[in-house]
Design an enzyme around this catalytic site. Structure first.
Site: not given
Ligand SMILES: NC(=O)c1ccc[n+]([C@@H]2O[C@H](COP(=O)([O-])OP(=O)(O)OC[C@H]3O[C@@H](n4cnc5c(N)ncnc54)[C@H](O)[C@@H]3O)[C@@H](O)[C@H]2O)c1
Length: 448
Positions: A275
């Site tokens: 992030c």
């Molecule tokens: N990881 C963290 O600590 C954290 C904390 C707060 C906010 N965020 C935010 O949350 C969001 C998600 O982060 P994450 O780390 O969980 O991401 P990630 O990369 O771990 O997971 C994203 C998931 O979305 C799926 N995906 C992508 N396109 C898709 C679609 N069209 N339909 C269905 N599924 C789809 C992917 O296959 C994947 O499993 C981001 O915007 C990130 O900035 C992350």
């Protein structure tokens, strides 16, 4: 079996989506997890988490067993739930700007899935997105593909997520606030009610804002935290040149000032994770497009990038030229209790070491080796455990603050290494206990 009224769907089963889903299900709220990744969905169906997060596995197993959490690749299932969270990834493009392709695709497919639905449905943008995304991108895509007017029987909110990897479940169960950005009262109230069901008496403070404010809150939060890290690393780098100075004591002192506080002021190898870097790049790029250059945030990023060089400098100070030197890297994950190596400082340090002439790098991490193998060149060796990594090494760099590394005493390093040079990039150890080694730590002045 259709999930029915009051149930929730979550699109994107990554760290945020899966932890959110498991937490909802743990409170008895029927949840449908949706992802395009079939392997991931199959694993979730079997009650196995496709990523490591403390408490997640057991929570997931229970939820799947009780059929409170189901998983599917079929986005049309979202229509049988009452609200849908979008938690897909929002990565950086090469120029640092945010890539909204996944959000756009998910919004379009969700809109199509909802087009025949008669009853009210709420869509919640939980992914981190630049200000204006919910109103100017998600709103028109949803409206077009669903043929509905947003704010009537299709609600829309921005609701950023603040969980931290490594403590994601606990953070989801006990957040310090909930931020809801909405244009209309019904959307805001529907989401607030869902959180009231989830948290009951323990509902955290709910801050109601416009979608744009909610979106910017998330960037402000991450930019501030990243800036704290780069600030203390700046002080650490100054301290490093002054004999008898230790940055940790400086933090102990300044942290007592309530205007400063002690948290998130740990000098180290620089921030990592999926992030901070991505979000700083996105907000810098966004801001510059608005005509304002955020110098402070650029400096935060620049300082972080430079911090890996500081770690390598410490290594070279202890070992001299690196040719044929065996360097043990303990820890690859960007922090303890996760297998995530996205943007990890360890990768920056290893890549810098690889550019030097001739070091042999042997790395170990309790969880992150499979992920690291995909990103590091074949010339990095991976050890079975920390002790085998140390065997015959000329220098050890502690890159992740895993508890099991804390248990290594000076005598272990002395017994295992060829030359006992230790660079504590995480400040895991009390330097006094490691005086029998050649010890260097981030933010500790040179020995007189
Ligand atoms: N990881 C963290 O600590 C954290 C904390 C707060 C906010 N965020 C935010 O949350 C969001 C998600 O982060 P994450 O780390 O969980 O991401 P990630 O990369 O771990 O997971 C994203 C998931 O979305 C799926 N995906 C992508 N396109 C898709 C679609 N069209 N339909 C269905 N599924 C789809 C992917 O296959 C994947 O499993 C981001 O915007 C990130 O900035 C992350």
């Amino acid at each position: 079996m259709k999930p029915g009224p009051g149930s929730v769907s979550v699109i994107g089963m990554g760290y945020v989506g899966l932890c959110t889903s498991a937490a909802f299900a743990s409170k008895g709220i029927k949840t449908v997890g949706i992802d395009i990744d079939e392997k991931r969905i199959e694993q979730i169906r079997q009650g196995r988490a496709p990523l490591y997060e403390p408490q997640l596995d057991s929570m997931l197993k229970k939820a799947v067993k009780k059929r409170l959490l189901t998983a599917t690749n079929d986005i049309s299932q979202a229509a049988y739930t009452s609200s849908t969270f979008l938690t897909v990834g929002t990565p950086s493009r090469k120029d640092g700007s945010i890539d909204l392709t996944s959000i756009e695709r998910a919004a379009e497919e969700l809109g199509t899935a909802l087009s025949e639905k008669q009853s009210y449905h709420l869509v919640i943008v939980k992914s981190t997105v630049i200000p204006g995304t919910t109103n100017r991108i998600v709103n028109p895509i949803l409206a077009k593909s669903s043929s509905k007017t947003i704010g009537t029987n299709l609600g829309l909110c921005a609701n950023p997520e603040f969980l931290k990897e490594g403590t994601a479940i606990n953070d989801t169960l006990h957040p310090d606030k909930i931020v809801i950005g909405a244009n209309d009262k019904k959307s805001a109230n529907t989401l607030k009610q869902l959180y009231m069901r989830f948290y009951g008496k323990n509902l955290p403070t709910v801050i109601l804002t416009s979608p744009e404010t909610a979106e910017l809150v998330k960037y402000a939060s991450n930019a501030f935290l990243a800036t704290k890290v780069s600030f203390i690393n700046t002080i650490a780098n100054i301290a490093q040149s002054i004999p008898g100075v230790d940055v940790n004591q400086i933090v102990e002192a300044i942290g007592r000032d309530p205007r400063i506080g002690p948290l998130f002021l740990k000098a180290g190898p620089g921030y990592g994770g999926s992030c901070f870097h991505k979000d700083l790049q996105a907000i810098i790029n966004f801001s510059e497009n608005l005509g304002y250059s955020p110098l402070l945030l650029r400096a935060t990023e620049g300082t972080n990038e430079q911090q890996a060089e500081k770690v390598v400098e410490l290594v070279e100070k202890l070992t001299g030229p690196l040719e044929q030197k065996r360097i043990a890297v303990l820890g690859l994950a960007f922090k303890k209790d996760t297998d995530d190596i996205r943007e990890a400082a360890s990768l920056r340090v290893i890549n810098l070491l690889m550019k030097k002439k001739g070091p042999i790098i042997v790395a170990y991490d309790p969880l992150a080796v499979p992920n690291a193998r995909r990103l590091l060149t074949e010339s990095v060796e991976f050890a079975q455990d920390e002790r085998s990594a140390l065997k015959g090494a000329d220098c050890c760099i502690v890159m992740t603050e895993w508890n099991q590394f804390k248990k290594l005493r000076a005598k272990d390093y002395l017994a295992l290494m060829r030359t006992p040079n230790l660079v504590d990039a995480r400040r895991l150890y009390d330097p006094k206990e490691y005086e029998s080694l050649n010890f260097a730590g981030v933010g500790i002045g040179p020995q007189e």
